[in-house]
Write a protein that holds these residues in place. Structure first.
Motif, PDB file in Angstrom:
ATOM      1  N   ASN A 123       0.806  -1.227   0.000  1.00  0.00           N
ATOM      2  CA  ASN A 123       0.000   0.000   0.000  1.00  0.00           C
ATOM      3  C   ASN A 123       0.839   1.278   0.000  1.00  0.00           C
ATOM      4  N   THR A 124       2.137   1.151  -0.218  1.00  0.00           N
ATOM      5  CA  THR A 124       3.028   2.301  -0.379  1.00  0.00           C
ATOM      6  C   THR A 124       3.670   2.225  -1.761  1.00  0.00           C
ATOM      7  N   ASP A 137       0.285  -1.804  -4.857  1.00  0.00           N
ATOM      8  CA  ASP A 137      -1.166  -1.721  -4.674  1.00  0.00           C
ATOM      9  C   ASP A 137      -1.634  -3.068  -4.120  1.00  0.00           C
ATOM     10  N   PHE A 156       2.887   1.166  -7.696  1.00  0.00           N
ATOM     11  CA  PHE A 156       2.447   2.556  -7.793  1.00  0.00           C
ATOM     12  C   PHE A 156       3.563   3.345  -8.477  1.00  0.00           C
ATOM     13  N   HIS A 209       7.312   4.711  -7.282  1.00  0.00           N
ATOM     14  CA  HIS A 209       8.403   4.105  -8.049  1.00  0.00           C
ATOM     15  C   HIS A 209       9.344   5.191  -8.571  1.00  0.00           C
ATOM     16  N   LYS A 254      -0.434   8.953  -0.625  1.00  0.00           N
ATOM     17  CA  LYS A 254      -1.564   9.072  -1.557  1.00  0.00           C
ATOM     18  C   LYS A 254      -1.280  10.193  -2.571  1.00  0.00           C
ATOM     19  N   ASN A 306       1.404   9.016  -5.046  1.00  0.00           N
ATOM     20  CA  ASN A 306       0.933   7.966  -5.936  1.00  0.00           C
ATOM     21  C   ASN A 306      -0.145   8.437  -6.898  1.00  0.00           C
ATOM     22  N   GLN A 307      -0.760   9.568  -6.625  1.00  0.00           N
ATOM     23  CA  GLN A 307      -1.759  10.114  -7.550  1.00  0.00           C
ATOM     24  C   GLN A 307      -1.147  11.067  -8.564  1.00  0.00           C
TER      25      GLN A 307
END
Length: 182
Positions: A41-42, A45, A67, A71, A177, A180-181
């Motif tokens: 979750n870091t 996914d 993600f 990365h 978050k 990753n977005q």
């Protein structure tokens, strides 16, 4: 009994592994920077994979999507010699090889010496604390969450509060978050 001994040996091994890589800041140009990236979750996914029945834990881990925002951040940090990157996750010790292989298959420089498996999130703190010598800069990137697959995300709040009492710079779920977005 044998299981407890094996777990204790793994815990000691990963603790010694990190301790052996701590550098004296006086011996290097520029202060060493230690980055500890959680995986589930870091970087990966992971939580949707818990909703699917898998033949094995190894098969589940191998299937995880990376993600790309995180990365890119890890890849950019790996370019600088004063940055020491660790990948740290609370998983079964039997998933160490598939975890390292997953990181490598996603283009990350994962080695035997920077891929760390712990028994629990609390154990991560004990390992990471080994790098907090004066002059060292330590960063921990970890959502420290659980229970996604049950629809109500929970956080290891007690652990997050303990981190705040240390010299570790912590980046949690909201920062992850955002990265990753992007």
């Amino acid at each position: 009994m044998l299981r407890k001994v094996a777990i204790a040996l793994c815990q000691r091994f990963f603790l010694m592994l990190v301790s052996s890589q701590v550098r004296d800041p006086k011996q290097y140009r520029g202060a060493p920077r230690y980055f500890f990236f959680d995986i589930d979750n870091t970087l990966a996914d992971a939580w949707p994979s818990f909703l699917i029945p898998w033949k094995s834990q190894q098969e589940r881990v191998a299937s995880l999507a990376v993600f790309m925002g995180m990365h890119r951040w890890v890849s950019s940090l790996q370019q600088y010699p004063n940055n020491k990157i660790f990948f740290i996750t609370a998983r079964s010790y039997t998933t160490w090889l598939i975890t390292r292989n997953w990181l490598r298959s996603n283009g990350l420089n994962a080695t035997w010496s920077n891929t760390i498996i712990t028994n629990s999130p609390e154990e991560k703190l004990g390992i990471i604390r080994q790098t907090t010598a004066p002059g060292n800069h330590v960063y921990w990137i970890d959502d420290l969450s659980y229970n996604h697959e049950h629809g109500e995300v929970r956080y290891y709040s007690h652990l997050i509060e303990r981190i705040k009492e240390t010299r570790i710079r912590y980046f949690g779920a909201s920062t992850i978050k955002h990265i990753n977005q992007s």
